[in-house]
Design a protein around this motif. Structure first.
Motif, PDB file in Angstrom:
ATOM      1  N   PRO A  57      10.904  10.227 -11.155  1.00  0.00           N
ATOM      2  CA  PRO A  57      12.020  10.908 -11.148  1.00  0.00           C
ATOM      3  C   PRO A  57      12.306  11.484 -12.654  1.00  0.00           C
ATOM      4  O   PRO A  57      13.186  12.538 -12.807  1.00  0.00           O
ATOM      5  CB  PRO A  57      13.047   9.860 -10.884  1.00  0.00           C
ATOM      6  N   ASP A  58      11.613  10.762 -13.776  1.00  0.00           N
ATOM      7  CA  ASP A  58      11.765  11.375 -15.152  1.00  0.00           C
ATOM      8  C   ASP A  58      10.768  12.525 -15.259  1.00  0.00           C
ATOM      9  O   ASP A  58      10.945  12.834 -16.634  1.00  0.00           O
ATOM     10  CB  ASP A  58      11.589  10.386 -16.338  1.00  0.00           C
ATOM     11  N   GLY A  59       9.989  12.763 -14.511  1.00  0.00           N
ATOM     12  CA  GLY A  59       9.192  13.828 -14.625  1.00  0.00           C
ATOM     13  C   GLY A  59       7.710  13.365 -14.984  1.00  0.00           C
ATOM     14  O   GLY A  59       6.574  14.120 -15.129  1.00  0.00           O
ATOM     15  N   SER A  60       7.624  12.022 -15.298  1.00  0.00           N
ATOM     16  CA  SER A  60       6.232  11.402 -15.579  1.00  0.00           C
ATOM     17  C   SER A  60       5.411  11.664 -14.250  1.00  0.00           C
ATOM     18  O   SER A  60       5.989  11.609 -13.255  1.00  0.00           O
ATOM     19  CB  SER A  60       6.400  10.020 -16.032  1.00  0.00           C
ATOM     20  N   VAL A  61       4.137  11.815 -14.616  1.00  0.00           N
ATOM     21  CA  VAL A  61       3.005  11.852 -13.601  1.00  0.00           C
ATOM     22  C   VAL A  61       2.164  10.921 -13.673  1.00  0.00           C
ATOM     23  O   VAL A  61       1.489  10.397 -14.517  1.00  0.00           O
ATOM     24  CB  VAL A  61       2.383  13.330 -13.699  1.00  0.00           C
ATOM     25  N   VAL A  62       1.726  10.230 -12.312  1.00  0.00           N
ATOM     26  CA  VAL A  62       0.984   9.166 -11.984  1.00  0.00           C
ATOM     27  C   VAL A  62      -0.278   9.718 -10.934  1.00  0.00           C
ATOM     28  O   VAL A  62       0.201  10.120 -10.002  1.00  0.00           O
ATOM     29  CB  VAL A  62       1.451   7.874 -11.830  1.00  0.00           C
ATOM     30  N   TRP A  63      -1.455   9.442 -11.335  1.00  0.00           N
ATOM     31  CA  TRP A  63      -2.462   9.585 -10.474  1.00  0.00           C
ATOM     32  C   TRP A  63      -2.917   8.046  -9.949  1.00  0.00           C
ATOM     33  O   TRP A  63      -3.203   7.224 -10.838  1.00  0.00           O
ATOM     34  CB  TRP A  63      -3.596  10.276 -11.167  1.00  0.00           C
ATOM     35  N   LEU A  64      -3.112   7.752  -8.846  1.00  0.00           N
ATOM     36  CA  LEU A  64      -3.346   6.546  -8.081  1.00  0.00           C
ATOM     37  C   LEU A  64      -4.841   6.877  -7.584  1.00  0.00           C
ATOM     38  O   LEU A  64      -5.120   7.569  -6.734  1.00  0.00           O
ATOM     39  CB  LEU A  64      -2.401   6.117  -7.233  1.00  0.00           C
ATOM     40  N   PHE A 104      -1.711   7.800 -16.194  1.00  0.00           N
ATOM     41  CA  PHE A 104      -0.320   8.114 -16.416  1.00  0.00           C
ATOM     42  C   PHE A 104      -0.179   9.135 -17.692  1.00  0.00           C
ATOM     43  O   PHE A 104      -0.726   8.960 -18.574  1.00  0.00           O
ATOM     44  CB  PHE A 104       0.335   6.823 -17.206  1.00  0.00           C
ATOM     45  N   ASP A 105       0.650  10.014 -17.179  1.00  0.00           N
ATOM     46  CA  ASP A 105       1.039  11.335 -17.968  1.00  0.00           C
ATOM     47  C   ASP A 105       2.588  11.070 -18.565  1.00  0.00           C
ATOM     48  O   ASP A 105       3.126  11.589 -17.712  1.00  0.00           O
ATOM     49  CB  ASP A 105       0.587  12.515 -17.849  1.00  0.00           C
ATOM     50  N   VAL A 106       2.926  10.200 -19.471  1.00  0.00           N
ATOM     51  CA  VAL A 106       4.450   9.929 -19.511  1.00  0.00           C
ATOM     52  C   VAL A 106       5.138  10.823 -20.462  1.00  0.00           C
ATOM     53  O   VAL A 106       4.776  11.208 -21.520  1.00  0.00           O
ATOM     54  CB  VAL A 106       4.530   8.568 -19.964  1.00  0.00           C
ATOM     55  N   ILE A 107       6.384  11.067 -19.844  1.00  0.00           N
ATOM     56  CA  ILE A 107       7.317  11.929 -20.462  1.00  0.00           C
ATOM     57  C   ILE A 107       8.013  11.102 -21.677  1.00  0.00           C
ATOM     58  O   ILE A 107       8.406   9.876 -21.612  1.00  0.00           O
ATOM     59  CB  ILE A 107       8.360  12.567 -19.712  1.00  0.00           C
ATOM     60  N   GLY A 114     -10.981   5.157  -0.555  1.00  0.00           N
ATOM     61  CA  GLY A 114     -11.450   6.296  -0.218  1.00  0.00           C
ATOM     62  C   GLY A 114     -10.594   7.620  -0.478  1.00  0.00           C
ATOM     63  O   GLY A 114     -10.883   8.644  -0.318  1.00  0.00           O
ATOM     64  N   SER A 115      -9.537   7.450  -0.979  1.00  0.00           N
ATOM     65  CA  SER A 115      -8.411   8.037  -1.097  1.00  0.00           C
ATOM     66  C   SER A 115      -7.643   8.047  -2.608  1.00  0.00           C
ATOM     67  O   SER A 115      -7.821   7.073  -3.417  1.00  0.00           O
ATOM     68  CB  SER A 115      -7.266   8.142   0.005  1.00  0.00           C
ATOM     69  N   LYS A 116      -7.129   9.215  -3.049  1.00  0.00           N
ATOM     70  CA  LYS A 116      -6.448   9.104  -4.194  1.00  0.00           C
ATOM     71  C   LYS A 116      -5.110  10.086  -4.243  1.00  0.00           C
ATOM     72  O   LYS A 116      -4.957  10.867  -3.292  1.00  0.00           O
ATOM     73  CB  LYS A 116      -7.290   9.931  -5.477  1.00  0.00           C
ATOM     74  N   THR A 117      -4.079   9.915  -4.791  1.00  0.00           N
ATOM     75  CA  THR A 117      -3.016  10.548  -4.913  1.00  0.00           C
ATOM     76  C   THR A 117      -2.157  10.821  -6.077  1.00  0.00           C
ATOM     77  O   THR A 117      -2.559  10.164  -6.987  1.00  0.00           O
ATOM     78  CB  THR A 117      -1.957   9.965  -3.852  1.00  0.00           C
ATOM     79  N   ARG A 118      -1.378  12.051  -6.224  1.00  0.00           N
ATOM     80  CA  ARG A 118      -0.568  12.054  -7.464  1.00  0.00           C
ATOM     81  C   ARG A 118       0.836  11.988  -7.167  1.00  0.00           C
ATOM     82  O   ARG A 118       1.431  12.317  -6.031  1.00  0.00           O
ATOM     83  CB  ARG A 118      -1.021  13.672  -7.618  1.00  0.00           C
ATOM     84  N   ILE A 119       1.427  11.241  -8.036  1.00  0.00           N
ATOM     85  CA  ILE A 119       3.042  11.188  -8.043  1.00  0.00           C
ATOM     86  C   ILE A 119       3.631  11.666  -9.198  1.00  0.00           C
ATOM     87  O   ILE A 119       3.217  11.460 -10.138  1.00  0.00           O
ATOM     88  CB  ILE A 119       3.358   9.452  -7.803  1.00  0.00           C
ATOM     89  N   GLN A 120       4.951  12.119  -8.689  1.00  0.00           N
ATOM     90  CA  GLN A 120       5.763  12.746  -9.994  1.00  0.00           C
ATOM     91  C   GLN A 120       7.042  11.614  -9.798  1.00  0.00           C
ATOM     92  O   GLN A 120       7.806  11.704  -8.860  1.00  0.00           O
ATOM     93  CB  GLN A 120       6.061  14.009  -9.671  1.00  0.00           C
ATOM     94  N   PRO A 159       9.412   9.518  -2.598  1.00  0.00           N
ATOM     95  CA  PRO A 159       7.988   9.106  -2.759  1.00  0.00           C
ATOM     96  C   PRO A 159       7.256   8.218  -1.873  1.00  0.00           C
ATOM     97  O   PRO A 159       6.256   8.014  -1.631  1.00  0.00           O
ATOM     98  CB  PRO A 159       8.099   8.277  -4.197  1.00  0.00           C
ATOM     99  N   GLU A 160       8.369   7.393  -0.917  1.00  0.00           N
ATOM    100  CA  GLU A 160       7.759   6.739   0.025  1.00  0.00           C
ATOM    101  C   GLU A 160       7.148   7.407   1.242  1.00  0.00           C
ATOM    102  O   GLU A 160       6.155   6.961   1.985  1.00  0.00           O
ATOM    103  CB  GLU A 160       8.716   5.534   0.679  1.00  0.00           C
ATOM    104  N   TRP A 161       7.471   8.756   1.286  1.00  0.00           N
ATOM    105  CA  TRP A 161       6.575   9.470   2.324  1.00  0.00           C
ATOM    106  C   TRP A 161       5.149  10.017   1.737  1.00  0.00           C
ATOM    107  O   TRP A 161       4.499  10.616   2.391  1.00  0.00           O
ATOM    108  CB  TRP A 161       7.552  10.739   2.491  1.00  0.00           C
ATOM    109  N   GLN A 162       4.891   9.685   0.470  1.00  0.00           N
ATOM    110  CA  GLN A 162       3.584   9.857  -0.184  1.00  0.00           C
ATOM    111  C   GLN A 162       2.436   9.583   0.885  1.00  0.00           C
ATOM    112  O   GLN A 162       1.489  10.373   1.154  1.00  0.00           O
ATOM    113  CB  GLN A 162       3.280   9.384  -1.345  1.00  0.00           C
ATOM    114  N   PHE A 163       2.453   8.185   1.449  1.00  0.00           N
ATOM    115  CA  PHE A 163       1.427   7.734   2.229  1.00  0.00           C
ATOM    116  C   PHE A 163       1.114   8.388   3.529  1.00  0.00           C
ATOM    117  O   PHE A 163       0.250   8.760   3.907  1.00  0.00           O
ATOM    118  CB  PHE A 163       1.757   6.327   2.456  1.00  0.00           C
ATOM    119  N   ALA A 164       2.365   8.898   4.013  1.00  0.00           N
ATOM    120  CA  ALA A 164       2.548   9.618   5.489  1.00  0.00           C
ATOM    121  C   ALA A 164       1.948  10.938   5.120  1.00  0.00           C
ATOM    122  O   ALA A 164       0.768  11.251   6.116  1.00  0.00           O
ATOM    123  CB  ALA A 164       3.592   9.565   5.968  1.00  0.00           C
TER     124      ALA A 164
END
Length: 370
Positions: free
Chosen positions: A152-159, A186-189, A144-150, A34-39
């Motif tokens: 490891p448990d499948g829960s999804v977070v929009w920042l 947050f959309d938590v499993i 000025g930016s937003k991102t979506r993260i999944q 997930p640390e590659w999301q920023f790049a």
């Protein structure tokens, strides 16, 4: 090999030439790292914007960068693997060569930063960044930016813009805890054995499995927790004995700091912050919720002071907005913007407002006055 494959797949995705299998593999790599999301986010921004410098200058910068990397014995640059050469050749064959060369220059800079972290002797050990040494994953978004993260448990977070999410690399092994600075949806499993905890500077939020939004920018006047579905428990750090249970469509607002006497109607003896619990309002036309409209790329404010609107707009458009008139700061505004530029949004507000104002932009600075 996974890092090299990440660059190849990301380049294909940005150029619009990735197959469904490529996109699936890229998504899996992003989940593992997930640390590659920023790049990824930065490089997509580069691709979607227009070149503003001469290509020849970029080529010179590229060659200079390679020279510096070779001096540091960092294996990157012209030492491409066969599959990388094939990917670059494939990209170079299309009609947007100049734009791709510009993207490659951006890729080179970003990849060299990653290479520096992997090979820098001060990092403690090969392949470890400071965050990795601390056993922490960190994902952040620029203004000025937003991102979506999944997770490891499948829960999804929009920042949302200007936000950061951190969590341990052993997340979901024994527990599920994250730390948020800024705003996250947050959309938590659901997992009753492992409650999901969100830590902020003001409150801690505990859930089993639900959908909710937390807005916790340290510089804001308040921290807001909005529950869309399910139930959750909020603990206020300055009031450890108080635990508030939210039901669906409820919103808890906790003041962050004592900016003004009016903002803090706290008990003078206990010096506790003001709390309010409200029902979330759904729009009658489409049942949408203002607190989560940002996930649909809509900037929404409803009867909010102009000074608070200016803060939101500053994050949304990556600008610094200053209002010089005190009365204008208190003016309450309502609006929804989706595709407008910051100038178009301000012009619309000025036209609709009963208190006329003008603005002037210089670079990233906007001054507003009457």
């Amino acid at each position: 090999m996974s890092q090299e494959q990440f660059w190849i797949l990301l380049t294909r995705k940005i150029a619009g030439e990735a197959s469904p299998e490529d996109l699936t593999e890229l998504e899996q790599l992003m989940q593992q790292h997930p640390e590659w999301q920023f790049a990824s986010q930065n490089l997509e921004d580069i691709w979607n914007s227009k070149p503003h410098v001469d290509i020849s200058e970029e080529e010179e910068a590229y060659l200079l960068h390679l020279h510096r990397l070779q001096q540091k014995n960092i294996p990157f640059g012209k030492q491409l693997q066969p599959e990388e050469e094939a990917a670059v050749a494939e990209l170079s064959s299309n009609s947007s060569r100049k734009r791709i060369r510009w993207l490659i220059a951006g890729l080179t800079v970003a990849a060299s930063v990653a290479a520096f972290l992997f090979f820098n002797p001060f990092s403690g050990k090969s392949g470890a960044s400071p965050a990795q040494l601390a056993n922490i994953n960190e994902i952040s978004t620029r203004l000025g930016s937003k991102t979506r993260i999944q997770l490891p448990d499948g829960s999804v977070v929009w920042l949302n813009a200007g936000s950061k999410l951190t969590y341990d690399k052993d997340y979901n092994q024994e527990d599920r805890q994250v730390t948020l600075t800024g705003e996250g949806f947050f959309d938590v499993i659901k997992d009753p054995a492992k409650p999901f905890l969100v830590h902020t500077s003001t409150v801690d939020v505990r859930v089993l499995g639900t959908v909710f939004n937390v807005k916790a920018y340290p510089e804001d006047k308040a921290t807001e927790t909005s529950l869309i579905r399910g139930s959750l428990e909020v603990s206020i750090k300055s009031r450890p004995l108080d635990k508030i249970i939210l039901a669906s469509n409820e919103k808890l607002v906790v003041e962050n700091k004592k900016d003004t006497v009016a903002a803090w109607k706290a008990d003078e003896e206990t010096d506790q912050p003001l709390m309010t619990l409200n029902q979330i309002k759904r729009n009658s036309r489409d049942s949408t919720i203002n607190e989560t409209q940002w996930t649909e790329n809509k900037l929404v404010f409803d009867n909010e002071p102009f000074e608070d609107v200016a803060v939101k707009m500053g994050r949304w458009f990556a600008v610094d907005i200053e209002i010089t008139d005190w009365a204008l700061k208190q003016k309450r505004l309502t609006g929804t913007f989706e595709r407008e530029s910051v100038e178009q949004a301000l012009e619309g507000l000025a036209y609709a407002s009963t208190t006329p104002f003008i603005f002037k932009r210089s670079g990233n600075k906007i001054i507003i006055h009457r």
